[in-house]
Design a protein around this motif. Structure first.
Motif, PDB file in Angstrom:
ATOM      1  N   ARG A 164      -2.395  12.931   7.770  1.00  0.00           N
ATOM      2  CA  ARG A 164      -3.260  14.120   7.703  1.00  0.00           C
ATOM      3  C   ARG A 164      -4.442  14.001   8.671  1.00  0.00           C
ATOM      4  NH1 ARG A 164      -1.838  17.561   3.789  1.00  0.00           N
ATOM      5  NH2 ARG A 164      -0.566  16.769   2.085  1.00  0.00           N
ATOM      6  N   ARG A 165      -5.062  12.861   8.707  1.00  0.00           N
ATOM      7  CA  ARG A 165      -6.208  12.654   9.584  1.00  0.00           C
ATOM      8  C   ARG A 165      -5.784  12.726  11.060  1.00  0.00           C
ATOM      9  NH1 ARG A 165     -10.701  10.160   7.055  1.00  0.00           N
ATOM     10  NH2 ARG A 165     -11.144   8.980   8.949  1.00  0.00           N
ATOM     11  N   ALA A 212       0.811  -1.218   0.000  1.00  0.00           N
ATOM     12  CA  ALA A 212       0.000   0.000   0.000  1.00  0.00           C
ATOM     13  C   ALA A 212       0.845   1.269   0.000  1.00  0.00           C
ATOM     14  CB  ALA A 212      -0.925  -0.007   1.219  1.00  0.00           C
ATOM     15  N   ARG A 213       2.157   1.126   0.039  1.00  0.00           N
ATOM     16  CA  ARG A 213       3.030   2.306   0.073  1.00  0.00           C
ATOM     17  C   ARG A 213       3.004   3.035  -1.261  1.00  0.00           C
ATOM     18  NH1 ARG A 213       7.945   0.248   3.947  1.00  0.00           N
ATOM     19  NH2 ARG A 213       6.536  -0.076   5.702  1.00  0.00           N
ATOM     20  N   ARG A 214       3.195   4.331  -1.165  1.00  0.00           N
ATOM     21  CA  ARG A 214       3.203   5.232  -2.329  1.00  0.00           C
ATOM     22  C   ARG A 214       1.845   5.290  -3.023  1.00  0.00           C
ATOM     23  NH1 ARG A 214       8.098   6.873  -2.031  1.00  0.00           N
ATOM     24  NH2 ARG A 214       9.910   5.540  -1.851  1.00  0.00           N
ATOM     25  N   ARG A 215       0.806   5.008  -2.256  1.00  0.00           N
ATOM     26  CA  ARG A 215      -0.556   5.080  -2.806  1.00  0.00           C
ATOM     27  C   ARG A 215      -1.442   6.026  -2.000  1.00  0.00           C
ATOM     28  NH1 ARG A 215      -1.684  -1.264  -4.229  1.00  0.00           N
ATOM     29  NH2 ARG A 215       0.034  -1.472  -5.682  1.00  0.00           N
ATOM     30  N   GLY A 216      -0.828   6.788  -1.098  1.00  0.00           N
ATOM     31  CA  GLY A 216      -1.566   7.790  -0.348  1.00  0.00           C
ATOM     32  C   GLY A 216      -2.095   7.340   1.000  1.00  0.00           C
ATOM     33  N   VAL A 217      -1.858   6.093   1.379  1.00  0.00           N
ATOM     34  CA  VAL A 217      -2.378   5.587   2.655  1.00  0.00           C
ATOM     35  C   VAL A 217      -1.680   6.259   3.829  1.00  0.00           C
ATOM     36  CG1 VAL A 217      -2.655   3.537   4.116  1.00  0.00           C
ATOM     37  CG2 VAL A 217      -3.076   3.390   1.654  1.00  0.00           C
ATOM     38  N   GLY A 218      -0.344   6.296   3.798  1.00  0.00           N
ATOM     39  CA  GLY A 218       0.410   6.952   4.877  1.00  0.00           C
ATOM     40  C   GLY A 218       0.069   8.424   4.973  1.00  0.00           C
TER      41      GLY A 218
END
Length: 163
Positions: free
Chosen positions: A110-111, A99-105
């Motif tokens: 941000r949240r 899932a890295r580099r897909r905006g999950v982190g």
């Protein structure tokens, strides 16, 4: 990718849900740490869970899990806290390799930071494993900068050099 992602947010009731991801993060830390890999390899989830439950008694503790709704699997999590004085801490952040580099982190950070702002946190810190400095650029995107370096000596280690 994020359109298929749901975010589950809560407190200590979610600790057991992050067990497997925490193990992966701890394994990563063990591989990266040039001096304390045994510390991470010997550390148990039960101990970490007890620390977080204890911390939740005096701090606001938040755990957020990113879950792929299509595959019904967890992609990552962020555990964070705010103490009585308004000091925030990113306790633990993990994103699965796939899932890295897909905006999950990014979404988790941000949240989490928005939650901290809403709760009145004055500042936020994050601790990373020495040897994993490549993560600095990720945290820099959110305003984190190196402030101090902590050196540790364990009394059960034999030291080859004398002062």
């Amino acid at each position: 990718m994020l359109s298929e992602t749901e975010f589950i947010c809560g407190g200590v009731e979610l600790i057991d849900s992050i067990r497997e991801m925490w193990h992966q993060l701890n394994k990563h830390a063990s591989k990266r740490s040039p001096f304390f890999s045994e510390h991470f390899s010997e550390r148990t989830f039960q101990l970490r869970k007890e620390e977080m439950v204890s911390k939740a008694k005096s701090c606001r503790l938040r755990i957020e899990i990113a879950r792929d709704t299509m595959a019904s699997r967890d992609l990552g999590y962020c555990a964070s806290s705010i103490d009585y004085f308004g000091n925030g801490e990113i306790e633990s952040l993990f994103v699965d390799d796939e899932a890295r580099r897909r905006g999950v982190g990014d979404a988790l950070m941000r949240r989490t930071l928005e939650w901290m702002r809403q709760q009145g946190a004055r500042s936020t810190v994050v601790f990373t494993v020495y040897g994993d400095e490549s993560i600095f650029s990720f945290y820099a995107r959110y305003g984190f900068r190196p402030k101090m370096v902590m050196l540790e000596s364990s009394f059960d280690q034999s030291h080859t050099e004398q002062p």
